[in-house]
Design a protein around this motif. Structure first.
Motif, PDB file in Angstrom:
ATOM      1  N   PHE A 125       0.887  -1.209  -0.164  1.00 42.02           N
ATOM      2  CA  PHE A 125      -0.020  -0.056  -0.015  1.00 42.02           C
ATOM      3  C   PHE A 125       0.887   1.142   0.138  1.00 42.02           C
ATOM      4  N   CYS A 126       2.158   1.121  -0.345  1.00 42.41           N
ATOM      5  CA  CYS A 126       3.048   2.190  -0.090  1.00 42.41           C
ATOM      6  C   CYS A 126       3.609   2.547  -1.776  1.00 42.41           C
ATOM      7  N   GLY A 166      11.808   5.006   2.954  1.00 42.33           N
ATOM      8  CA  GLY A 166      12.984   3.940   3.320  1.00 42.33           C
ATOM      9  C   GLY A 166      12.818   3.465   4.574  1.00 42.33           C
ATOM     10  N   PRO A 168      14.176   2.743   7.862  1.00 43.09           N
ATOM     11  CA  PRO A 168      15.571   3.144   8.739  1.00 43.09           C
ATOM     12  C   PRO A 168      16.279   1.875   9.415  1.00 43.09           C
ATOM     13  N   SER A 198      10.354   4.820  12.934  1.00 42.28           N
ATOM     14  CA  SER A 198       9.291   4.005  12.486  1.00 42.28           C
ATOM     15  C   SER A 198       9.907   2.925  11.548  1.00 42.28           C
ATOM     16  N   THR A 199       9.532   1.593  12.063  1.00 40.33           N
ATOM     17  CA  THR A 199      10.066   0.524  11.308  1.00 40.33           C
ATOM     18  C   THR A 199       9.038  -0.528  10.881  1.00 40.33           C
ATOM     19  N   SER A 220       5.149  -0.242  12.092  1.00 40.72           N
ATOM     20  CA  SER A 220       3.993  -0.232  11.071  1.00 40.72           C
ATOM     21  C   SER A 220       3.521  -1.651  11.173  1.00 40.72           C
ATOM     22  N   GLU A 263       1.528   1.672  14.154  1.00 42.31           N
ATOM     23  CA  GLU A 263       0.751   2.341  12.724  1.00 42.31           C
ATOM     24  C   GLU A 263      -0.198   1.411  12.180  1.00 42.31           C
ATOM     25  N   VAL A 265      -2.609   1.332   8.794  1.00 46.83           N
ATOM     26  CA  VAL A 265      -3.203   2.058   7.830  1.00 46.83           C
ATOM     27  C   VAL A 265      -4.642   1.570   7.602  1.00 46.83           C
ATOM     28  N   ILE A 294      -4.213   5.233  10.514  1.00 48.70           N
ATOM     29  CA  ILE A 294      -3.630   6.194   9.424  1.00 48.70           C
ATOM     30  C   ILE A 294      -4.751   6.003   8.311  1.00 48.70           C
ATOM     31  N   PRO A 295      -5.675   6.895   7.757  1.00 50.28           N
ATOM     32  CA  PRO A 295      -6.560   6.803   6.651  1.00 50.28           C
ATOM     33  C   PRO A 295      -5.463   6.532   5.367  1.00 50.28           C
ATOM     34  N   PHE A 296      -5.673   5.579   4.908  1.00 53.57           N
ATOM     35  CA  PHE A 296      -5.039   5.195   3.596  1.00 53.57           C
ATOM     36  C   PHE A 296      -4.788   6.388   2.705  1.00 53.57           C
ATOM     37  N   PHE A 299      -2.487   6.627  -4.091  1.00 60.57           N
ATOM     38  CA  PHE A 299      -1.719   7.230  -5.086  1.00 60.57           C
ATOM     39  C   PHE A 299      -2.035   6.436  -6.336  1.00 60.57           C
ATOM     40  N   GLY A 341       3.109   7.606   2.896  1.00 54.65           N
ATOM     41  CA  GLY A 341       3.311   6.592   1.939  1.00 54.65           C
ATOM     42  C   GLY A 341       3.159   7.192   0.455  1.00 54.65           C
TER      43      GLY A 341
HETATM   44  N1  SAH Z   1       9.578   1.962   6.537  1.00 55.27           N
HETATM   45  C1  SAH Z   1       9.356   2.565   7.806  1.00 55.27           C
HETATM   46  C2  SAH Z   1       8.778   3.982   7.470  1.00 55.27           C
HETATM   47  C3  SAH Z   1       8.230   4.328   6.348  1.00 55.27           C
HETATM   48  S1  SAH Z   1       6.584   5.147   6.088  1.00 55.27           S
HETATM   49  C4  SAH Z   1       8.075   1.921   8.134  1.00 55.27           C
HETATM   50  O1  SAH Z   1       7.655   0.848   7.465  1.00 55.27           O
HETATM   51  O2  SAH Z   1       7.544   2.145   9.376  1.00 55.27           O
HETATM   52  C5  SAH Z   1       5.900   5.577   7.449  1.00 55.27           C
HETATM   53  C6  SAH Z   1       4.439   4.971   7.751  1.00 55.27           C
HETATM   54  O3  SAH Z   1       3.574   5.376   6.609  1.00 55.27           O
HETATM   55  C7  SAH Z   1       4.435   3.684   7.771  1.00 55.27           C
HETATM   56  O4  SAH Z   1       3.550   3.192   8.956  1.00 55.27           O
HETATM   57  C8  SAH Z   1       3.930   3.160   6.322  1.00 55.27           C
HETATM   58  O5  SAH Z   1       3.255   1.931   6.613  1.00 55.27           O
HETATM   59  C9  SAH Z   1       2.658   4.273   6.147  1.00 55.27           C
HETATM   60  N2  SAH Z   1       2.365   4.097   5.019  1.00 55.27           N
HETATM   61  C10 SAH Z   1       2.588   3.844   3.868  1.00 55.27           C
HETATM   62  N3  SAH Z   1       2.039   3.913   2.671  1.00 55.27           N
HETATM   63  C11 SAH Z   1       0.980   4.566   2.996  1.00 55.27           C
HETATM   64  C12 SAH Z   1      -0.380   4.889   2.284  1.00 55.27           C
HETATM   65  N4  SAH Z   1      -0.412   4.923   1.282  1.00 55.27           N
HETATM   66  N5  SAH Z   1      -1.393   5.762   3.154  1.00 55.27           N
HETATM   67  C13 SAH Z   1      -1.188   5.825   4.692  1.00 55.27           C
HETATM   68  N6  SAH Z   1       0.227   5.118   5.260  1.00 55.27           N
HETATM   69  C14 SAH Z   1       1.184   4.777   4.581  1.00 55.27           C
END
Ligand code: SAH
Length: 366
Positions: A125-126, A166, A168, A198-199, A220, A263, A265, A294-296, A299, A341
């Motif tokens: 979803f990223c 990325g 971290p 955040s991992t 996540s 986190e 989503v 986190i509301p998706f 993209f 994301g």
């Molecule tokens: N790689 C790290 C940090 C990156 S992203 C991680 O996975 O935590 C930061 C947050 O945004 C993560 O929780 C990730 O899952 C979330 N994220 C990624 N794509 C997203 C999207 N399209 N909508 C909402 N959150 C998203």
């Protein structure tokens, strides 16, 4: 001072921690405290010109100017959103691009920092995942994002989240010193509670992190069971929940006031049912937790949809009733593709949006 030969490769002082710069100066035959002063000039005062470092002896300044450099990423594009969020597209020395997002909120200011160009983890979803993995950022490229933000804001941000592009923990050796600099009194002085890594859950690296750093942890999670998490966050196949959850718990065990931020989503029809909420409550039982829903953020090219707000609220209330602190993350900067994301960097941006046509292009400034 010793007369070590001048080499072609100049050390970029931006990437040195306090201990690193002390050692570097000692190796030059200079006093370590001059190193600490230089560190302060660079990070606290934003000075990049050795001549302006008035408490450093002239001879040493000249040598530093010859043999070292103070090099920062260039802001290739600054994009302000309607809500005050600003996205910077940074160009690195080798022409790669990463994104940094600045999010003001009342007295607070958070910057969302990238740790890699692209990402290898392929979360479904990223959007960063679509770009694939290119390379790790160096310490100076990571802390350089905080440097640039501090200059643009006129002060250090109050919070840093390692939530940009990325993973971290897949760039451990560069991320840890950069986070040390964020907390360093001679540099940005951000408290450990306000630096968040955040991992997606690289368990061995998380266990190593615990030995060397005490920052806040966000994980996540996105799914309450392995079958679903395997699909959404494929690294789960390697480090499943039964390994991840205890490793996270261990990370905060030494301090009873601390909590893990999970986190999650919210994906319409995928992970947002009452049954998922119940499973999540069971999974987190006994672990001091906060859940960030986190509301998706959609993209182009993604098949997922955002859960309707009332379903997110029902989910949140379920967690709350079970005693789990939970909040719905406000979507910030989505009109400029700066929301979670949505950071994609060069590959798709370039072709799709023609960055150069957007008028606000500026050089980095001291
Ligand atoms: N790689 C790290 C940090 C990156 S992203 C991680 O996975 O935590 C930061 C947050 O945004 C993560 O929780 C990730 O899952 C979330 N994220 C990624 N794509 C997203 C999207 N399209 N909508 C909402 N959150 C998203």
């Amino acid at each position: 001072m010793s007369d070590a030969p001048v080499t072609d490769v100049k050390t970029n002082l931006v990437g040195l921690t306090k201990e690193g710069i002390e050692t570097f100066f000692a190796d030059l035959g200079a006093k370590p405290f001059h190193g600490r002063n230089v560190l302060k000039w660079i990070h606290k005062h934003g000075v990049t010109d050795f001549d302006a470092m008035t408490d450093v002896p002239q001879k040493l300044r000249e040598r530093l100017a010859r043999e070292t450099e103070i090099r920062l990423p260039r802001i290739a594009l600054e994009q302000p959103a309607g809500d005050g969020t600003v996205k910077w597209v940074l160009e690195l020395a080798d022409g790669q691009h990463v994104e940094t997002v600045y999010i003001p909120e009342g007295d607070r200011s958070t910057i969302c920092v990238s740790s890699q160009v692209g990402c290898a983890l392929d979360c479904s979803f990223c959007s960063t995942a679509q770009q694939g993995f290119n390379r790790n950022l160096t310490v100076d490229e990571i802390i350089g994002q905080v440097w640039l933000a501090s200059r643009a804001l006129g002060r250090a941000p109050t919070n840093v989240v390692m939530m940009g592009m990325g993973e971290p923990l897949a760039n451990f050796d560069n991320v840890v010193p950069a986070m040390d600099l964020m907390q360093e009194d001679l540099a940005y002085m951000i408290s450990k509670a306000r630096v968040t890594l955040s991992t997606s859950g690289i368990v061995p690296a998380l266990r190593r992190l615990r030995e060397v750093s005490d920052v806040s942890l966000a994980v996540s999670l996105h799914a309450p069971d392995n079958a679903l998490r395997d699909q959404l966050v494929p690294i789960n196949r390697k480090y499943p929940l039964e390994e991840l959850i205890p490793a996270c718990h261990d990370f905060i065990r030494h301090d009873r006031r601390r909590k893990i931020t999970w986190e999650y989503v919210m994906l319409d029809g995928i992970n947002d049912s009452i049954a998922h909420a119940k499973a999540l409550i069971r999974l987190l039982q006994g672990v001091p937790s906060k859940v960030n829903l986190i509301p998706f953020n959609p993209f182009p090219g993604s098949d997922y949809k955002t859960s309707p707000p009332d379903r997110v609220e029902v989910f949140r209330q379920r967690l709350k009733r079970a005693g789990i602190m939970s909040m719905t993350r406000k979507t910030r900067g989505d009109d400029i593709d700066a929301a979670c994301g949505q950071l994609v960097g060069k590959v798709r941006d370039r072709s799709r949006r023609q960055l150069r046509r957007i008028p606000i292009v500026q050089e980095s400034r001291p």
